[in-house]
Design a protein around this motif. Structure first.
Motif, mmCIF file in Angstrom:
data_model
loop_
_atom_site.group_PDB
_atom_site.id
_atom_site.type_symbol
_atom_site.label_atom_id
_atom_site.label_comp_id
_atom_site.label_asym_id
_atom_site.label_seq_id
_atom_site.Cartn_x
_atom_site.Cartn_y
_atom_site.Cartn_z
ATOM 1 N N HIS A 1 -0.394 2.339 -0.151
ATOM 2 C CA HIS A 1 0.759 1.849 -0.940
ATOM 3 C C HIS A 1 0.460 0.766 -1.722
ATOM 4 N N LEU A 2 -0.890 0.130 -1.958
ATOM 5 C CA LEU A 2 -0.954 -1.376 -2.053
ATOM 6 C C LEU A 2 -1.952 -0.724 -3.402
ATOM 7 N N ALA A 3 -2.536 -0.047 -3.473
ATOM 8 C CA ALA A 3 -3.880 0.676 -3.639
ATOM 9 C C ALA A 3 -3.356 0.524 -5.959
ATOM 10 N N GLU A 4 -2.034 0.558 -5.693
ATOM 11 C CA GLU A 4 -2.184 0.825 -7.688
ATOM 12 C C GLU A 4 -1.016 -0.203 -7.935
ATOM 13 N N ARG A 5 -0.690 -1.175 -6.787
ATOM 14 C CA ARG A 5 0.889 -1.515 -7.253
ATOM 15 C C ARG A 5 0.634 -2.999 -6.732
ATOM 16 N N LYS A 6 1.040 -4.215 -7.009
ATOM 17 C CA LYS A 6 0.546 -5.206 -6.599
ATOM 18 C C LYS A 6 1.268 -5.575 -5.165
ATOM 19 N N TYR A 7 2.180 -5.148 -5.363
ATOM 20 C CA TYR A 7 3.031 -6.042 -3.956
ATOM 21 C C TYR A 7 4.053 -4.822 -3.560
ATOM 22 N N LEU A 8 5.027 -5.262 -2.773
ATOM 23 C CA LEU A 8 5.339 -3.742 -1.180
ATOM 24 C C LEU A 8 6.138 -3.725 -2.657
ATOM 25 N N PHE A 9 7.391 -3.717 -3.706
ATOM 26 C CA PHE A 9 8.419 -3.337 -3.907
ATOM 27 C C PHE A 9 8.088 -3.096 -5.906
ATOM 28 N N GLY A 10 7.034 -3.391 -5.644
ATOM 29 C CA GLY A 10 6.588 -3.488 -7.122
ATOM 30 C C GLY A 10 5.891 -4.417 -8.076
ATOM 31 N N ALA A 11 6.446 -5.227 -8.878
ATOM 32 C CA ALA A 11 4.992 -6.086 -9.765
ATOM 33 C C ALA A 11 5.606 -7.427 -9.404
ATOM 34 N N ARG A 12 6.590 -8.011 -8.721
ATOM 35 C CA ARG A 12 6.364 -8.582 -8.434
ATOM 36 C C ARG A 12 6.600 -8.947 -6.582
ATOM 37 N N PRO A 13 7.102 -10.324 -5.857
ATOM 38 C CA PRO A 13 7.238 -10.190 -4.496
ATOM 39 C C PRO A 13 8.043 -10.054 -4.180
ATOM 40 N N ALA A 14 8.889 -9.327 -3.047
ATOM 41 C CA ALA A 14 10.220 -9.426 -2.318
ATOM 42 C C ALA A 14 10.255 -10.504 -1.000
ATOM 43 N N PHE A 15 11.454 -10.263 -0.923
ATOM 44 C CA PHE A 15 11.665 -10.743 1.018
ATOM 45 C C PHE A 15 10.532 -9.982 1.633
ATOM 46 N N TYR B 1 -4.206 -12.050 0.284
ATOM 47 C CA TYR B 1 -4.017 -13.042 -0.864
ATOM 48 C C TYR B 1 -3.254 -13.228 -1.705
ATOM 49 N N ARG B 2 -3.196 -12.818 -2.711
ATOM 50 C CA ARG B 2 -2.093 -12.657 -3.968
ATOM 51 C C ARG B 2 -1.384 -12.797 -3.302
ATOM 52 N N MET B 3 -0.033 -13.313 -1.601
ATOM 53 C CA MET B 3 0.642 -13.102 -1.573
ATOM 54 C C MET B 3 0.520 -14.968 -1.184
ATOM 55 N N THR B 4 -0.213 -15.985 -1.218
ATOM 56 C CA THR B 4 -0.607 -17.005 -0.984
ATOM 57 C C THR B 4 -0.032 -17.983 -2.441
ATOM 58 N N GLU B 5 -0.394 -16.937 -3.013
ATOM 59 C CA GLU B 5 0.380 -17.583 -4.856
ATOM 60 C C GLU B 5 0.718 -16.679 -5.332
ATOM 61 N N PRO B 6 1.806 -16.177 -4.898
ATOM 62 C CA PRO B 6 2.888 -14.744 -5.954
ATOM 63 C C PRO B 6 3.265 -15.390 -7.192
ATOM 64 N N ARG B 7 3.061 -14.147 -7.431
ATOM 65 C CA ARG B 7 3.661 -14.018 -9.178
ATOM 66 C C ARG B 7 4.770 -13.113 -9.611
ATOM 67 N N ASN B 8 5.163 -13.466 -10.301
ATOM 68 C CA ASN B 8 6.665 -12.562 -11.388
ATOM 69 C C ASN B 8 5.440 -11.402 -12.166
ATOM 70 N N ASP B 9 5.241 -10.633 -12.455
ATOM 71 C CA ASP B 9 4.180 -10.096 -13.323
ATOM 72 C C ASP B 9 4.818 -8.587 -13.058
ATOM 73 N N GLY B 10 6.715 -8.251 -13.346
ATOM 74 C CA GLY B 10 7.053 -7.811 -13.911
ATOM 75 C C GLY B 10 8.223 -7.408 -12.838
ATOM 76 N N PRO B 11 9.582 -5.714 -12.973
ATOM 77 C CA PRO B 11 10.138 -5.808 -12.159
ATOM 78 C C PRO B 11 9.413 -4.364 -10.426
ATOM 79 N N PHE B 12 10.485 -4.690 -10.188
ATOM 80 C CA PHE B 12 10.716 -4.353 -8.898
ATOM 81 C C PHE B 12 10.859 -2.214 -8.855
ATOM 82 N N GLU B 13 10.230 -1.689 -8.840
ATOM 83 C CA GLU B 13 10.313 -0.512 -8.884
ATOM 84 C C GLU B 13 11.842 0.608 -8.028
ATOM 85 N N SER B 14 11.282 1.608 -8.451
ATOM 86 C CA SER B 14 12.754 2.969 -7.897
ATOM 87 C C SER B 14 12.414 3.293 -6.677
ATOM 88 N N TRP B 15 13.478 3.848 -5.922
ATOM 89 C CA TRP B 15 13.140 4.245 -4.419
ATOM 90 C C TRP B 15 11.940 5.316 -4.858
#
Length: 329
Positions: free
Chosen positions: A180-194, A228-242
């Motif tokens: 799941h994280l092989a090609e995306r930065k965060y669980l729901f896309g390019a920005r961290p979610a809850f 480690y990215r989650m210690t300094e998370p960034r908004n690098d784009g939108p959330f993806e679709s389901w």
């Protein structure tokens, strides 16, 4: 500084670094303070002897990581950590709860079960509270801390009988997260979610420890990078679709349906019936532990969040397919 918040926490506390990551992401002015090095000030505001404690600029103390984030979100809505899609919004909340409760179980067991982990963690914690003390004093404090913490592991279900089961749960989680994280930065896309704040910082803490950290480094560098990215998370784009998330995120929801939610439900039932311990079959194997009060309250809060979703027509099929739905109604 006017308008500055204070976070009393600990580097080895997943809930503390979770809140700190949230403050960093939101750009909220704050001070990071060691609880152990500022005990007197901590006691002035804390209702409970736990971290993190956030003290607001007007002198109000707030505890418990999820309520802290929810309270601050009203004043600092951007950048949002909640997908606008109500389906993804709830799934993110579900995974946040999974991280806080199930992820913490995996972290706490591996941190305090093996001798190497016990020694390493106890010394890190002791040195954190005594930064300039001589080695003899640190060693003595570490021994006391190790004894106290090891005596408490049963509260999270850690035991020789459960050890192989919990290790298998961690293996399963890492196998799920890797693709799941092989090609995306965060669980729901390019920005961290809850969800990322709930699970990512638990994995980060595991990565600090000898046993779990070695496993994560050796098997899943993608997961390590995310943690480690989650210690300094960034908004690098939108959330993806389901639709784009489903192929690799659905297994994580299924893990919650197969393991976390059955365990959490059995725990709540045991508390309600006044049982001293409970047994629940997870993945075809019996898991036994004593009930925990906090988990029952958090399960109830998750169910209330589910009930508040006005249109469940798109959400329920996803939850049903993952085996989660029966535990939320």
């Amino acid at each position: 500084m006017s308008g500055e918040y204070r976070i009393f926490g600990a580097e080895m506390s997943p809930y503390s670094v979770k809140v700190r990551a949230y403050f960093r992401y939101k750009g909220i002015p704050h001070q990071w303070l060691s609880r152990r090095a500022n005990e007197e000030e901590f006691q002035k505001y804390a209702r409970l002897p736990i971290v993190p404690l956030v003290v607001t600029p007007d002198g109000m103390g707030i505890q418990d990581s999820t309520p802290i984030m929810e309270k601050l979100d009203a004043g600092f809505p951007e950048p949002s950590i909640h997908p606008e899609d109500p389906v993804l919004n709830f799934l993110s909340a579900l995974i946040e709860e999974y991280g806080d409760e199930w992820g913490n179980k995996l972290m706490f067991h591996h941190r305090w079960f093996g001798e190497a982990d016990q020694l390493a963690t106890a010394h890190v914690l002791a040195r954190g509270g005594m930064p300039d003390a001589p080695w003899d004093a640190v060693n003595e404090a570490a021994a006391t801390m190790r004894e106290r913490m090891v005596s408490r592991v049963h509260f999270t279900g850690s035991s020789p009988e459960n050890a192989p089961l919990i290790s298998a749960y961690l293996d399963r989680l890492l196998e799920i997260l890797k693709p799941h994280l092989a090609e995306r930065k965060y669980l729901f896309g390019a920005r961290p979610a809850f969800a990322d704040f709930g699970l990512g910082l638990q994995v980060y803490e595991m990565a600090l420890d000898p046993t779990a950290g070695a496993i994560i480094r050796a098997r899943t560098p993608e997961v390590l990078a995310w943690a480690y990215r989650m210690t300094e998370p960034r908004n690098d784009g939108p959330f993806e679709s389901w639709e784009s998330l489903q192929p690799t995120l659905e297994p994580l929801l299924r893990d919650a349906g197969d393991f976390f939610l059955p365990w959490s439900t059995a725990n709540a039932r045991a508390l309600q019936e006044g049982e001293e311990s409970f047994s629940v079959t997870l993945g075809g194997k019996d898991y036994v532990q004593g009930p925990q009060k906090y988990h029952a309250r958090s399960l109830n809060a998750l169910r209330e969040r589910y009930a508040a979703v006005t249109d469940k027509s798109a959400l329920d099929p996803i939850l049903a397919a993952a085996g989660c739905l029966p535990y939320l109604t």
